[in-house]
Design an enzyme around this catalytic site. Sequence first.
Site, mmCIF file in Angstrom:
data_model
loop_
_atom_site.group_PDB
_atom_site.id
_atom_site.type_symbol
_atom_site.label_atom_id
_atom_site.label_comp_id
_atom_site.label_asym_id
_atom_site.label_seq_id
_atom_site.Cartn_x
_atom_site.Cartn_y
_atom_site.Cartn_z
ATOM 1 N N SER A 21 -98.559 34.262 -28.799
ATOM 2 C CA SER A 21 -98.324 33.195 -27.674
ATOM 3 C C SER A 21 -99.073 33.799 -26.446
ATOM 4 O O SER A 21 -98.968 34.746 -26.067
ATOM 5 C CB SER A 21 -96.674 32.817 -27.310
ATOM 6 O OG SER A 21 -96.969 32.423 -25.351
ATOM 7 N N HIS B 73 -100.684 30.192 -30.081
ATOM 8 C CA HIS B 73 -99.979 29.642 -29.283
ATOM 9 C C HIS B 73 -100.480 29.416 -27.986
ATOM 10 O O HIS B 73 -100.672 30.178 -27.256
ATOM 11 C CB HIS B 73 -98.706 30.100 -29.714
ATOM 12 C CG HIS B 73 -97.772 28.991 -28.702
ATOM 13 N ND1 HIS B 73 -96.875 27.901 -29.714
ATOM 14 C CD2 HIS B 73 -97.402 28.891 -27.632
ATOM 15 C CE1 HIS B 73 -96.436 27.558 -28.837
ATOM 16 N NE2 HIS B 73 -96.113 28.169 -27.781
ATOM 17 N N HIS C 279 -98.897 23.822 -27.044
ATOM 18 C CA HIS C 279 -97.153 23.516 -26.180
ATOM 19 C C HIS C 279 -97.588 22.822 -25.269
ATOM 20 O O HIS C 279 -97.928 23.818 -23.781
ATOM 21 C CB HIS C 279 -96.687 24.522 -26.281
ATOM 22 C CG HIS C 279 -95.203 24.716 -26.101
ATOM 23 N ND1 HIS C 279 -94.368 25.471 -25.887
ATOM 24 C CD2 HIS C 279 -94.640 23.512 -26.150
ATOM 25 C CE1 HIS C 279 -93.512 25.241 -25.647
ATOM 26 N NE2 HIS C 279 -93.434 23.706 -25.923
ATOM 27 N N MET D 181 -96.158 21.675 -21.940
ATOM 28 C CA MET D 181 -95.025 21.121 -21.074
ATOM 29 C C MET D 181 -95.725 21.033 -19.906
ATOM 30 O O MET D 181 -95.214 21.869 -18.710
ATOM 31 C CB MET D 181 -94.161 23.003 -20.531
ATOM 32 C CG MET D 181 -93.591 23.815 -21.907
ATOM 33 S SD MET D 181 -93.162 25.131 -21.969
ATOM 34 C CE MET D 181 -94.971 25.647 -23.177
ATOM 35 N N MET E 12 -87.515 25.135 -29.140
ATOM 36 C CA MET E 12 -87.704 26.546 -28.211
ATOM 37 C C MET E 12 -85.802 26.326 -28.127
ATOM 38 O O MET E 12 -84.954 26.523 -28.090
ATOM 39 C CB MET E 12 -87.690 25.273 -26.793
ATOM 40 C CG MET E 12 -88.824 24.830 -25.882
ATOM 41 S SD MET E 12 -89.926 26.197 -26.478
ATOM 42 C CE MET E 12 -89.686 27.136 -25.244
HETATM 43 C C1 DX5 Z 1 -91.773 29.443 -23.118
HETATM 44 C C2 DX5 Z 1 -93.133 29.733 -23.862
HETATM 45 C C3 DX5 Z 1 -93.196 30.620 -25.402
HETATM 46 C C4 DX5 Z 1 -93.256 32.132 -24.380
HETATM 47 C C5 DX5 Z 1 -92.662 33.104 -25.540
HETATM 48 O O1 DX5 Z 1 -92.147 28.441 -22.302
HETATM 49 O O2 DX5 Z 1 -93.096 28.589 -24.558
HETATM 50 O O3 DX5 Z 1 -94.246 30.637 -26.213
HETATM 51 O O4 DX5 Z 1 -94.610 32.609 -24.513
HETATM 52 O O5 DX5 Z 1 -92.654 34.255 -25.588
HETATM 53 P P1 DX5 Z 1 -91.698 35.366 -26.101
HETATM 54 O O6 DX5 Z 1 -92.252 35.313 -27.413
HETATM 55 O O7 DX5 Z 1 -92.101 36.336 -24.979
HETATM 56 O O8 DX5 Z 1 -90.318 34.061 -25.671
HETATM 57 ZN ZN ZN Z 2 -95.255 27.947 -26.249
#
Ligand code: DX5
Ligand code: ZN
Length: 220
Positions: free
Chosen positions: A13, A38, A71, A73, A142
């Site tokens: 990510s 990601h 992704h 949000m 999630m």
């Molecule tokens: C949170 C994001 C994740 C996040 C993951 O809202 O959707 O993709 O960046 O990061 P880690 O692996 O550090 O939880």
């Molecule tokens: Zn994410």
Amino acid sequence: MLRVRNSTLIAPSLMAANMLYLKDEVQAVEVAGADWLHLDIMDGHFVPNLTFGPDIISQLRPICSLPFDVHLMVEPVELCIDLYQKAGADHITIHIEATTDLRKNLNTIKKLGCRAGVSIKPETSVNQIKDFLNAVDQVLVMSVNPGFYGQAFIPSVLEKITVLKRIREEQGLSFDIVVDGGINVQNASSIIEAGADVLVAGSSVFKQPDYKKAINSLRG
Ligand code: DX5
Ligand code: ZN
């Protein structure tokens, strides 16, 4: 349906990368063996945080050959889907909590030629997306409250992964189960065992000294 994938995919990510060296960070995870990149898009409304938008994605597109797993949000999400496809997204995942017409938006994503995904926050049950599972290519579960990297994995989410896997088998569907948030070398194997096909990993890749070692140790 027989699933032929035999190794878990890893999707680093990018929001956990060092933003001063974005190009180097993207190329480093590709060289290190990442399967997808990601890209977390946050709007300061659906989630409190902000990340990056379509301009950054379109500038990254020519320097990376990994599938771009976007992704969103963002709420309302319908206004920006085509912007991300144009910027270079291969997969677009939207939250059921951020749209009033999930089916229409999934169709839009598919018509644009992208893989369509639906995401559920930790408090949202699988039941709320069960009628859409035959219309998606991936489900993003999630495992932290969306908004920030570096949070702790919420263990109760494991059961939702198991339920999704069972429904997929029972109904002969083929969506990928993607799990996002708080994944590390300690918990990765239990998440894979529950049924995850793809692990999204922010801190456990970008905050590690050796990306290749980090990615390989998450695969289980
Ligand atoms: C949170 C994001 C994740 C996040 C993951 O809202 O959707 O993709 O960046 O990061 P880690 O692996 O550090 O939880
Ligand atoms: Zn994410």
